[in-house]
Scaffold this active site. Structure first.
Site, short mmCIF file in Angstrom:
data_model
loop_
_atom_site.label_atom_id
_atom_site.label_comp_id
_atom_site.label_asym_id
_atom_site.label_seq_id
_atom_site.Cartn_x
_atom_site.Cartn_y
_atom_site.Cartn_z
N GLY A 105 0.81 -1.22 0.00
CA GLY A 105 0.00 0.00 0.00
C GLY A 105 0.84 1.26 0.00
O GLY A 105 0.45 2.29 -0.56
N ASP B 98 -7.30 -0.40 6.26
CA ASP B 98 -7.72 -1.56 7.06
C ASP B 98 -6.52 -2.49 7.15
O ASP B 98 -6.46 -3.53 6.49
CB ASP B 98 -8.90 -2.25 6.37
CG ASP B 98 -9.33 -3.53 7.08
OD1 ASP B 98 -9.96 -4.38 6.43
OD2 ASP B 98 -8.97 -3.67 8.27
N THR C 120 -2.98 -4.36 9.22
CA THR C 120 -2.51 -5.01 10.44
C THR C 120 -1.93 -3.92 11.34
O THR C 120 -1.96 -2.74 11.00
CB THR C 120 -1.41 -6.02 10.07
OG1 THR C 120 -0.51 -5.39 9.14
CG2 THR C 120 -2.00 -7.26 9.40
#
Ligand code: SAM
Length: 306
Positions: free
Chosen positions: A151, A168, A170
């Site tokens: 990302g 969204d 970890t």
């Protein structure tokens, strides 16, 4: 291939998964069966059916979700920004490989395009097979564009604009660490249309205060309105869970209950957790979390020479 610390049997032969996110505090789930336990290219993925929380997904010993309360997380991180904004069409999800977030976002008919950037194809492959109850085959929705990439790299190089960016991810360990940096947040801001919103998974302040402070500190240097809203997810032990909130449209956090109810009705959402009243209440912070947010904003102002 299972890590003995995560999966154990007790003297009575019962099977347990023990989460190891917090060094000095652990939660254990009694299991009916382990469905999957293997290393993906990026992480160790464990999926099991637990006695009390239903299907459970863990990455590197950290519980990502359980079917018992996933709605308390996915519905709030999706519907609060979408209904606050009121005209969301283009959405970017960073992470979200289980499909739970995409499923909530795609419930909104006004969504024209959803780009989901997940680093680990193994999580998606697995979710397709074993988490249909969660994602309801949203991966096949023609509005969804799946990108397997880090990302951080995607946000740094992408050119298109979004009304909403949802991180969204970890926790800030392993592959997720880069998603809690100033550079990444600045790139996310660059991808937002005017009045767009950036929301982030930000842990449980009772255990992870520094994580929230770091995010709000960076958001306060990027956005006119920087803070968080709250949910409570029994699986994420420790009370309130903080969801980062960054936007230049300071009116969005104060949309009236009447307008939210109207938008909620118009969207025709069938929810297990989200309500317009809860949405309004989610921005009211208990004092200890308010202090974390205020301290971070103050530090950001000092850094900006305010
Ligand atoms: N709701 C969960 C939580 O609060 O902990 C997060 C669930 S979701 C499974 C997290 C996803 O983020 C995982 O699939 C993981 O592979 C993905 N991820 C971690 N680091 C990433 C990165 N740098 N770029 C894109 N996806 C990433």
């Amino acid at each position: 291939m299972s890590d003995p610390d995560y999966l154990t049997r007790d003297a009575r032969g019962r099977h347990w998964f023990t989460e190891t996110l917090h060094g000095d505090f652990r939660t254990s789930y009694e299991l009916k069966q382990v469905l999957f336990d293997s290393a993906t290219p990026h992480q160790r993925l464990i999926v099991a059916d637990s006695v009390r929380f239903g299907r459970l997904v863990a990455l590197d010993g950290v519980t990502q979700l359980t079917m018992a309360d996933e709605s308390a997380y996915h519905e709030m991180l999706a519907h609060v920004p979408i209904l606050a904004h009121g005209r969301v069409e283009d959405v970017l999800i960073i992470g979200g490989g289980d499909g739970g977030m995409a499923e909530e976002v795609l419930k909104h008919n006004g969504i024209r395009r959803l780009v989901m950037v997940e680093i680990d194809a193994g999580v998606i492959d697995f979710a397709r097979q074993h988490l249909a109850e969660l994602h309801r085959n949203c991966f096949d929705d023609p509005r969804l564009e799946l990108v397997i990439a880090d990302g951080k790299d995607y946000a740094a190089s992408a050119g298109e604009k979004f009304d909403l960016v949802i991180v969204d991810s970890t926790d800030p360990i392993g592959p997720g660490e880069v998603l809690f940096t100033r550079e990444f947040y600045a790139d996310c801001k660059r991808l937002l249309k005017p009045g767009g919103i950036l929301v982030t998974q930000n842990g449980v302040p009772f255990f992870q205060a520094a994580e929230l402070r770091n995010t709000v500190f960076n958001f306060a240097r990027l956005f006119a309105d920087a803070g968080c809203f709250l949910t409570v997810v029994p699986t994420y032990v420790g009370g309130f869970m903080a969801l980062g909130w960054g936007t230049d449209d300071e009116a969005l956090r104060a949309v009236s209950l009447g307008d939210l109810e109207q938008r909620f009705q118009a969207a025709g959402l069938d929810t297990r957790h989200y309500t317009p009243e809860l949405h309004k209440g989610a921005f009211a912070l208990p004092r200890f979390i308010e202090e974390i947010v205020e301290t971070a904003r103050r530090e950001a102002a000092q850094r900006q020479g305010g």
